[in-house]
Scaffold this motif. Structure first.
Motif, PDB file in Angstrom:
ATOM      1  N   PRO A   1       0.833  -1.205   0.000  1.00  0.00           N
ATOM      2  CA  PRO A   1       0.000   0.000   0.000  1.00  0.00           C
ATOM      3  C   PRO A   1       0.866   1.253   0.000  1.00  0.00           C
ATOM      4  O   PRO A   1       1.957   1.271   0.572  1.00  0.00           O
ATOM      5  N   LEU A   2       0.358   2.306  -0.659  1.00  0.00           N
ATOM      6  CA  LEU A   2       1.144   3.530  -0.797  1.00  0.00           C
ATOM      7  C   LEU A   2       1.531   4.101   0.560  1.00  0.00           C
ATOM      8  O   LEU A   2       2.653   4.587   0.737  1.00  0.00           O
ATOM      9  N   ALA A   3       0.629   4.040   1.523  1.00  0.00           N
ATOM     10  CA  ALA A   3       0.947   4.576   2.855  1.00  0.00           C
ATOM     11  C   ALA A   3       2.135   3.844   3.468  1.00  0.00           C
ATOM     12  O   ALA A   3       2.956   4.448   4.159  1.00  0.00           O
ATOM     13  N   ASP A   4       2.251   2.533   3.198  1.00  0.00           N
ATOM     14  CA  ASP A   4       3.395   1.774   3.713  1.00  0.00           C
ATOM     15  C   ASP A   4       4.689   2.234   3.068  1.00  0.00           C
ATOM     16  O   ASP A   4       5.738   2.312   3.721  1.00  0.00           O
ATOM     17  N   GLU A   5       4.633   2.531   1.768  1.00  0.00           N
ATOM     18  CA  GLU A   5       5.818   3.036   1.068  1.00  0.00           C
ATOM     19  C   GLU A   5       6.255   4.374   1.653  1.00  0.00           C
ATOM     20  O   GLU A   5       7.453   4.611   1.873  1.00  0.00           O
ATOM     21  N   VAL A   6       5.280   5.232   1.887  1.00  0.00           N
ATOM     22  CA  VAL A   6       5.597   6.557   2.438  1.00  0.00           C
ATOM     23  C   VAL A   6       6.138   6.420   3.855  1.00  0.00           C
ATOM     24  O   VAL A   6       7.099   7.099   4.239  1.00  0.00           O
ATOM     25  N   THR A   7       5.539   5.529   4.636  1.00  0.00           N
ATOM     26  CA  THR A   7       6.038   5.283   5.992  1.00  0.00           C
ATOM     27  C   THR A   7       7.493   4.843   5.957  1.00  0.00           C
ATOM     28  O   THR A   7       8.323   5.311   6.752  1.00  0.00           O
ATOM     29  N   ALA A   8       7.826   3.955   5.035  1.00  0.00           N
ATOM     30  CA  ALA A   8       9.205   3.469   4.913  1.00  0.00           C
ATOM     31  C   ALA A   8      10.155   4.598   4.544  1.00  0.00           C
ATOM     32  O   ALA A   8      11.282   4.674   5.057  1.00  0.00           O
ATOM     33  N   LYS A   9       9.719   5.497   3.668  1.00  0.00           N
ATOM     34  CA  LYS A   9      10.561   6.628   3.273  1.00  0.00           C
ATOM     35  C   LYS A   9      10.799   7.580   4.444  1.00  0.00           C
ATOM     36  O   LYS A   9      11.915   8.038   4.664  1.00  0.00           O
TER      37      LYS A   9
ATOM     38  N   THR B   1       2.940  20.485   3.853  1.00  0.00           N
ATOM     39  CA  THR B   1       2.911  20.968   2.466  1.00  0.00           C
ATOM     40  C   THR B   1       4.178  20.569   1.717  1.00  0.00           C
ATOM     41  O   THR B   1       4.121  20.107   0.570  1.00  0.00           O
ATOM     42  N   GLU B   2       5.337  20.734   2.376  1.00  0.00           N
ATOM     43  CA  GLU B   2       6.609  20.356   1.749  1.00  0.00           C
ATOM     44  C   GLU B   2       6.667  18.855   1.472  1.00  0.00           C
ATOM     45  O   GLU B   2       7.137  18.428   0.410  1.00  0.00           O
ATOM     46  N   LEU B   3       6.213  18.064   2.420  1.00  0.00           N
ATOM     47  CA  LEU B   3       6.282  16.610   2.259  1.00  0.00           C
ATOM     48  C   LEU B   3       5.338  16.118   1.171  1.00  0.00           C
ATOM     49  O   LEU B   3       5.689  15.222   0.390  1.00  0.00           O
ATOM     50  N   ILE B   4       4.161  16.694   1.091  1.00  0.00           N
ATOM     51  CA  ILE B   4       3.216  16.307   0.044  1.00  0.00           C
ATOM     52  C   ILE B   4       3.805  16.586  -1.329  1.00  0.00           C
ATOM     53  O   ILE B   4       3.749  15.749  -2.242  1.00  0.00           O
ATOM     54  N   ALA B   5       4.419  17.766  -1.464  1.00  0.00           N
ATOM     55  CA  ALA B   5       5.016  18.130  -2.747  1.00  0.00           C
ATOM     56  C   ALA B   5       6.219  17.244  -3.067  1.00  0.00           C
ATOM     57  O   ALA B   5       6.396  16.796  -4.204  1.00  0.00           O
ATOM     58  N   GLY B   6       7.047  16.986  -2.059  1.00  0.00           N
ATOM     59  CA  GLY B   6       8.255  16.202  -2.290  1.00  0.00           C
ATOM     60  C   GLY B   6       7.984  14.746  -2.579  1.00  0.00           C
ATOM     61  O   GLY B   6       8.677  14.118  -3.391  1.00  0.00           O
ATOM     62  N   LEU B   7       6.968  14.186  -1.910  1.00  0.00           N
ATOM     63  CA  LEU B   7       6.664  12.765  -2.067  1.00  0.00           C
ATOM     64  C   LEU B   7       5.641  12.491  -3.167  1.00  0.00           C
ATOM     65  O   LEU B   7       5.517  11.357  -3.634  1.00  0.00           O
TER      66      LEU B   7
ATOM     67  N   VAL C   1       2.302  12.667  -2.905  1.00  0.00           N
ATOM     68  CA  VAL C   1       1.201  11.864  -2.379  1.00  0.00           C
ATOM     69  C   VAL C   1       0.109  12.781  -1.848  1.00  0.00           C
ATOM     70  O   VAL C   1       0.297  13.994  -1.694  1.00  0.00           O
ATOM     71  N   SER C   2      -1.022  12.178  -1.530  1.00  0.00           N
ATOM     72  CA  SER C   2      -2.134  12.957  -0.998  1.00  0.00           C
ATOM     73  C   SER C   2      -1.922  13.269   0.479  1.00  0.00           C
ATOM     74  O   SER C   2      -1.109  12.631   1.158  1.00  0.00           O
ATOM     75  N   ARG C   3      -2.674  14.248   0.961  1.00  0.00           N
ATOM     76  CA  ARG C   3      -2.600  14.609   2.373  1.00  0.00           C
ATOM     77  C   ARG C   3      -3.000  13.429   3.265  1.00  0.00           C
ATOM     78  O   ARG C   3      -2.378  13.177   4.295  1.00  0.00           O
ATOM     79  N   GLY C   4      -4.011  12.691   2.841  1.00  0.00           N
ATOM     80  CA  GLY C   4      -4.469  11.561   3.635  1.00  0.00           C
ATOM     81  C   GLY C   4      -3.413  10.465   3.751  1.00  0.00           C
ATOM     82  O   GLY C   4      -3.215   9.895   4.829  1.00  0.00           O
ATOM     83  N   THR C   5      -2.728  10.183   2.653  1.00  0.00           N
ATOM     84  CA  THR C   5      -1.678   9.154   2.671  1.00  0.00           C
ATOM     85  C   THR C   5      -0.533   9.579   3.575  1.00  0.00           C
ATOM     86  O   THR C   5      -0.013   8.777   4.361  1.00  0.00           O
ATOM     87  N   LEU C   6      -0.126  10.844   3.471  1.00  0.00           N
ATOM     88  CA  LEU C   6       0.961  11.350   4.312  1.00  0.00           C
ATOM     89  C   LEU C   6       0.573  11.265   5.779  1.00  0.00           C
ATOM     90  O   LEU C   6       1.373  10.825   6.619  1.00  0.00           O
ATOM     91  N   ARG C   7      -0.628  11.681   6.094  1.00  0.00           N
ATOM     92  CA  ARG C   7      -1.050  11.671   7.497  1.00  0.00           C
ATOM     93  C   ARG C   7      -1.128  10.247   8.045  1.00  0.00           C
ATOM     94  O   ARG C   7      -0.831  10.020   9.220  1.00  0.00           O
ATOM     95  N   GLU C   8      -1.513   9.300   7.208  1.00  0.00           N
ATOM     96  CA  GLU C   8      -1.553   7.904   7.644  1.00  0.00           C
ATOM     97  C   GLU C   8      -0.145   7.414   7.979  1.00  0.00           C
ATOM     98  O   GLU C   8       0.064   6.718   8.977  1.00  0.00           O
ATOM     99  N   ALA C   9       0.829   7.806   7.155  1.00  0.00           N
ATOM    100  CA  ALA C   9       2.217   7.394   7.393  1.00  0.00           C
ATOM    101  C   ALA C   9       2.764   8.031   8.665  1.00  0.00           C
ATOM    102  O   ALA C   9       3.422   7.377   9.480  1.00  0.00           O
ATOM    103  N   ILE C  10       2.501   9.319   8.839  1.00  0.00           N
ATOM    104  CA  ILE C  10       2.975  10.014  10.033  1.00  0.00           C
ATOM    105  C   ILE C  10       2.311   9.440  11.280  1.00  0.00           C
ATOM    106  O   ILE C  10       2.959   9.254  12.319  1.00  0.00           O
ATOM    107  N   LYS C  11       1.031   9.117  11.171  1.00  0.00           N
ATOM    108  CA  LYS C  11       0.318   8.525  12.312  1.00  0.00           C
ATOM    109  C   LYS C  11       0.952   7.199  12.715  1.00  0.00           C
ATOM    110  O   LYS C  11       1.099   6.896  13.911  1.00  0.00           O
ATOM    111  N   ALA C  12       1.362   6.391  11.729  1.00  0.00           N
ATOM    112  CA  ALA C  12       1.981   5.098  12.029  1.00  0.00           C
ATOM    113  C   ALA C  12       3.300   5.285  12.770  1.00  0.00           C
ATOM    114  O   ALA C  12       3.583   4.580  13.744  1.00  0.00           O
TER     115      ALA C  12
END
Length: 226
Positions: free
Chosen positions: A10-18, A38-44, A46-57
């Motif tokens: 899942p994309l959130a897992d990829e972002v979490t790994a990064k 904002t910086e992370l969304i642009a750099g990665l 990905v969507s805001r929801g995916t980023l927040r899921e990764a950060i939450k993990a």
């Protein structure tokens, strides 16, 4: 057509790994704020929801801390140290010191066996910094260098798992050092656990290294009243 399981994570897992890799590599230093959402969304990309899921993990694991209205901070360099950091909050200083005794003695024994010339040079530099900070009444700097010395001993052990476990003690030991420093009569430059430990490591004397750690932690126990 029958559906088959996707082999792609899942994309959130990829972002979490990064994000985890950014922390683990030191690119995002301990106790520092990571780039904005904002910086992370642009750099990665990905969507805001995916980023927040990764950060939450990673926040759940203890590696990150989300401060509403302030940002997200690095609190541990791995899930192991993050979990340990949370666990330490639920235990007494005596329990922590007893666990540290096991890690410190093994780190000292292995460092005396495996330390390189570069390790010895780095340890000597940290002691110089520590001494200068204490004499200059820079107690935060003194505590950082003192912790840095012990952490480098664990690194010099050559056992990366032991080193990672030891790093998890960082915030706890740093606070203990500052607590001790504020007590009347505390002397911040004892030879036990520092100069004598370095001398034992330099001459590859494992028994002497362990003995000096035992004396040092017994002294710590006296100051902590355990």
């Amino acid at each position: 057509m029958a559906l088959s399981p996707s082999t792609r994570a899942p994309l959130a897992d990829e972002v979490t790994a990064k994000l985890r890799a950014m922390v683990h590599s030191g690119e995002w230093p301990l106790n520092q704020r990571i780039p904005s959402e904002t910086e992370l969304i642009a750099g990665l990309g990905v969507s805001r929801g995916t980023l927040r899921e990764a950060i939450k993990a990673l926040a759940h694991s203890g590696m990150l801390e989300v401060r509403r209205g302030d940002g997200t901070y690095v609190r541990a360099t791995s899930e192991i140290s993050g979990a340990a950091r949370r666990m330490y909050q639920d235990h007494t200083e005596e329990h922590i010191l007893e666990v540290r005794l096991g890690l410190d003695t093994q780190a000292a024994r292995l460092a005396a066996r495996n330390a390189t010339d570069d390790d010895v040079t780095a340890l000597r530099g940290l002691l110089t910094t520590r001494d200068q900070a204490w004499k200059g009444r820079d107690y935060e700097g003194w505590a950082r260098a003192d912790w840095g010395f012990h952490e480098r001993v664990a690194q010099a052990s050559g056992n990366p798992l032991l080193h990672e476990l030891y790093v998890s003690f960082g915030p706890v030991l740093h606070q203990d050092l500052l607590t001790q420093q504020g007590r009347p009569g505390f002397e911040g430059l004892p030879q036990e656990g520092h100069e004598l430990l370095l001398a034992a490591i330099e001459r590859h004397d494992e028994d002497a290294a362990v003995a000096t750690v035992n004396r040092n932690l017994n002294s710590c126990a006296e100051w902590l009243g355990t």
